[in-house]
Enzyme design. Structure first.
Site, PDB file in Angstrom:
ATOM      1  N   LEU A  79       0.908  -1.038   0.029  1.00 55.76           N
ATOM      2  CA  LEU A  79      -0.089   0.003  -0.014  1.00 55.76           C
ATOM      3  C   LEU A  79       0.832   1.150   0.089  1.00 55.76           C
ATOM      4  CD1 LEU A  79      -2.581  -1.338   2.686  1.00 55.76           C
ATOM      5  CD2 LEU A  79      -2.760  -1.135   0.348  1.00 55.76           C
ATOM      6  N   ASP A 110      10.357  -4.364  -4.748  1.00 53.24           N
ATOM      7  CA  ASP A 110      11.473  -5.244  -4.944  1.00 53.24           C
ATOM      8  C   ASP A 110      12.168  -5.550  -3.518  1.00 53.24           C
ATOM      9  OD1 ASP A 110      10.688  -5.844  -7.581  1.00 53.24           O
ATOM     10  OD2 ASP A 110      12.387  -4.592  -8.378  1.00 53.24           O
ATOM     11  N   SER A 138      10.520   0.197   2.778  1.00 49.00           N
ATOM     12  CA  SER A 138      10.492   1.844   3.348  1.00 49.00           C
ATOM     13  C   SER A 138      12.102   2.320   3.439  1.00 49.00           C
ATOM     14  CB  SER A 138      10.038   1.728   4.753  1.00 49.00           C
ATOM     15  OG  SER A 138       8.565   1.537   4.757  1.00 49.00           O
TER      16      SER A 138
END
Length: 166
Positions: A79, A110, A138
């Site tokens: 998301l 990835d 992140s």
């Protein structure tokens, strides 16, 4: 038969855990053969489930629909900045992404998959696997262009995500 579907069939024959992150016909055909973990984005999830994914509720509905068909043990929906949603029989959860300064999203998806593969290989449970994936994805966004994540960033973000785990 599409190549990835052949791989899925072989993986199932050998009881191997196939993790799939692709799109289009390859995604559809691999899921029809059966996979361990599927990592679609929202658009891919919409196409695969036939449900228009537009919010958390429809993400959950679409992911559960795929799991309940029995062709996929786990669905992890990326998301973006909102984290990920994971669904499997008897367990579902939305996991918020850590708040980081984003410089580029190149390679984030990835990196997320790489983190999940790493954690799965080491025997982590699904809650830890997804959190490792989110930490890697992140961390990848914290760097410019195609530069991927730094281990120190992943370690810090993963520790933060574990602290928030219920």
């Amino acid at each position: 038969m599409i190549f990835l579907a052949k791989i899925a069939r072989i993986a199932r024959q050998y009881d191997a855990k196939l993790i799939v992150d692709t799109s289009g016909e390859a995604l559809k055909n691999a899921v029809e053969e059966g996979v361990y973990l599927l990592k679609p984005n929202q658009a891919e999830l919409s196409k695969l489930s036939g449900i228009e994914v537009k919010d958390k509720e429809t993400v959950e509905e679409a992911a559960r629909k795929i799991v309940e068909k029995g062709k996929c043990e786990t669905v992890v929906v990326s998301l973006g900045a909102q984290g990920a949603y994971v669904a499997r029989r008897g367990y579902s959860e939305h996991i918020e992404a850590p708040n980081v300064e984003k410089r580029s999203t190149v390679g984030a998806g990835d990196s997320m998959v790489a983190g999940m593969v790493y954690a799965a290989e080491r025997g982590f449970d699904m809650r830890q696997i997804v959190r490792m994936g989110i930490a890697c994805g992140s961390a990848a966004t914290m760097n410019p262009g195609p530069e991927l994540f730094r281990k120190a960033d992943v370690d810090r973000l993963y520790a933060e995500l574990l602290k928030k785990m219920n």
